[in-house]
Design a protein around this motif. Structure first.
Motif, PDB file in Angstrom:
ATOM      1  N   LEU A  68     -34.417 -30.831 -31.297  1.00  0.00           N
ATOM      2  CA  LEU A  68     -34.324 -32.150 -32.339  1.00  0.00           C
ATOM      3  C   LEU A  68     -33.513 -31.715 -33.337  1.00  0.00           C
ATOM      4  CD1 LEU A  68     -37.912 -33.470 -32.172  1.00  0.00           C
ATOM      5  CD2 LEU A  68     -35.994 -34.180 -30.807  1.00  0.00           C
ATOM      6  N   PHE A 124     -45.429 -39.210 -35.397  1.00  0.00           N
ATOM      7  CA  PHE A 124     -44.622 -39.886 -34.391  1.00  0.00           C
ATOM      8  C   PHE A 124     -44.764 -41.460 -34.094  1.00  0.00           C
ATOM      9  CE2 PHE A 124     -42.281 -40.656 -30.365  1.00  0.00           C
ATOM     10  CZ  PHE A 124     -43.155 -41.319 -29.683  1.00  0.00           C
ATOM     11  N   PHE A 182     -32.673 -33.642 -36.948  1.00  0.00           N
ATOM     12  CA  PHE A 182     -33.234 -34.535 -37.843  1.00  0.00           C
ATOM     13  C   PHE A 182     -32.049 -35.241 -38.700  1.00  0.00           C
ATOM     14  CE2 PHE A 182     -37.695 -35.143 -37.266  1.00  0.00           C
ATOM     15  CZ  PHE A 182     -38.133 -33.935 -36.457  1.00  0.00           C
ATOM     16  N   GLY A 183     -32.186 -36.450 -39.059  1.00  0.00           N
ATOM     17  CA  GLY A 183     -31.449 -36.892 -40.185  1.00  0.00           C
ATOM     18  C   GLY A 183     -31.939 -36.619 -41.642  1.00  0.00           C
ATOM     19  N   ALA A 184     -31.543 -37.161 -42.786  1.00  0.00           N
ATOM     20  CA  ALA A 184     -32.061 -36.837 -43.992  1.00  0.00           C
ATOM     21  C   ALA A 184     -32.994 -37.730 -44.476  1.00  0.00           C
ATOM     22  CB  ALA A 184     -30.933 -36.830 -44.972  1.00  0.00           C
ATOM     23  N   GLY A 244     -47.320 -33.668 -42.038  1.00  0.00           N
ATOM     24  CA  GLY A 244     -46.422 -33.561 -41.186  1.00  0.00           C
ATOM     25  C   GLY A 244     -45.600 -34.937 -40.571  1.00  0.00           C
ATOM     26  N   PRO A 245     -44.321 -34.879 -40.141  1.00  0.00           N
ATOM     27  CA  PRO A 245     -43.926 -36.095 -39.331  1.00  0.00           C
ATOM     28  C   PRO A 245     -45.030 -36.674 -38.510  1.00  0.00           C
ATOM     29  CG  PRO A 245     -42.391 -34.296 -39.494  1.00  0.00           C
ATOM     30  CD  PRO A 245     -43.618 -33.514 -39.716  1.00  0.00           C
ATOM     31  N   GLN A 282     -43.065 -39.844 -42.159  1.00  0.00           N
ATOM     32  CA  GLN A 282     -43.576 -38.538 -43.086  1.00  0.00           C
ATOM     33  C   GLN A 282     -44.092 -38.898 -44.496  1.00  0.00           C
ATOM     34  OE1 GLN A 282     -41.070 -35.069 -43.587  1.00  0.00           O
ATOM     35  NE2 GLN A 282     -42.894 -33.814 -43.482  1.00  0.00           N
ATOM     36  N   LEU A 303     -38.001 -40.694 -40.932  1.00  0.00           N
ATOM     37  CA  LEU A 303     -37.063 -39.680 -40.134  1.00  0.00           C
ATOM     38  C   LEU A 303     -36.687 -40.070 -39.039  1.00  0.00           C
ATOM     39  CD1 LEU A 303     -39.164 -36.509 -41.281  1.00  0.00           C
ATOM     40  CD2 LEU A 303     -36.923 -37.327 -42.161  1.00  0.00           C
ATOM     41  N   TYR A 306     -35.509 -40.292 -31.609  1.00  0.00           N
ATOM     42  CA  TYR A 306     -36.953 -40.363 -32.122  1.00  0.00           C
ATOM     43  C   TYR A 306     -37.123 -40.959 -33.426  1.00  0.00           C
ATOM     44  CZ  TYR A 306     -37.468 -37.096 -28.268  1.00  0.00           C
ATOM     45  OH  TYR A 306     -37.512 -36.397 -27.117  1.00  0.00           O
ATOM     46  N   TYR A 325     -39.802 -40.725 -36.758  1.00  0.00           N
ATOM     47  CA  TYR A 325     -41.002 -40.488 -37.082  1.00  0.00           C
ATOM     48  C   TYR A 325     -41.455 -40.916 -38.688  1.00  0.00           C
ATOM     49  CZ  TYR A 325     -41.308 -36.777 -33.481  1.00  0.00           C
ATOM     50  OH  TYR A 325     -41.389 -36.014 -32.382  1.00  0.00           O
ATOM     51  N   TYR A 341     -39.886 -43.081 -29.259  1.00  0.00           N
ATOM     52  CA  TYR A 341     -38.668 -42.590 -28.913  1.00  0.00           C
ATOM     53  C   TYR A 341     -37.919 -43.420 -27.985  1.00  0.00           C
ATOM     54  CZ  TYR A 341     -39.506 -39.644 -24.646  1.00  0.00           C
ATOM     55  OH  TYR A 341     -39.584 -39.342 -23.201  1.00  0.00           O
TER      56      TYR A 341
END
Lengths: 118, 111
Positions: free
Chosen positions: A107, A45, A109-111, A42-43, A37, A91, A33, A35, A48
């Protein structure tokens, strides 16, 4: 890999330039996915993938944004003709599957990749 | 109407108190609901998931779901300063199966 890896962590570019952001998901995770931000939000979308195919790209804001995942693992988010409004943290998250059940619903998440368009 | 709504806060509670965070969603067909915690400058991390009406407890956290009212909440008991973060409500959409996040509620636990 052990976690979701995103590169670059920081990208500063000029308005009108082309940018690529890369995401390497957790090994074996088939769902990926993207995203976006913005500060204090919020993130949001974007898109995906389930395997190599985009299962839902309804969040891509316009045709300047494109994402690929050619081998079902690493994904690249591509932004053409960047605008100042594209500045945000991008993200990436992955999950074991995209169907039902715990594996599909967790989910990781990466950094993130922080994009700044001057 | 936004798909997932939360009070933006900030919500301030004293250490040891109960923090109550609320979320409403628009898609009646949604079946999966999540709370993520996001520390400043970090990425979101999953803390709770809930799929059935009622309460689900995990340590100091309790998630509550009422599908008829399209309402999800998170209670944090014995709040600690380390709980200070933004809490994101996320809903897995019935159509599309993507996850939609709310704007987040910023929680500050005062020592």
């Amino acid at each position: 890999g052990a976690g979701v890896s995103q590169t670059p962590s920081n990208k500063v570019t000029e308005k009108g330039k082309y940018v690529e952001l890369r995401c390497d998901p957790i090994s074996g995770h088939t769902a990926l996915y993207w995203y976006r931000q913005s500060l204090g939000q919020g993130p949001e979308f974007l898109i995906y993938f389930q395997g190599t195919g985009a299962a839902d790209d309804s969040g891509l804001p316009n045709d300047r944004f494109f994402a690929v995942r050619p081998e079902g693992s690493v994904s690249t988010l591509k932004i053409q003709r960047t605008e100042r409004g594209d500045s945000a943290v991008y993200l990436c998250a992955s999950s074991l599957t995209s169907g039902q059940g715990t594996g599909a619903n967790v989910l990781t998440f990466g950094a993130g990749s922080r994009l700044t368009v001057l | 109407q936004k798909e997932v709504e939360q009070n933006s806060g900030p919500l301030s509670v004293p250490e040891g108190a109960i923090a109550s965070l609320n979320c409403t969603y628009s898609d009646r067909g949604s079946q999966s609901f999540f709370w993520y915690r996001q520390y400043s400058g970090k990425s979101p991390e999953l803390i709770m998931s809930i799929y059935s009406n009622g309460d689900k407890e995990d340590g100091r956290f309790t998630a509550q779901l009422n599908k008829a009212s399209q309402y999800v909440s998170l209670l944090i008991r014995d709040s600690q300063p380390s709980d200070s973060a933004t809490y994101l409500c996320a809903v897995r959409m019935a159509r599309g199966q993507n996850f939609v996040f709310g704007p987040g509620t910023r929680l500050s636990v005062l020592p």
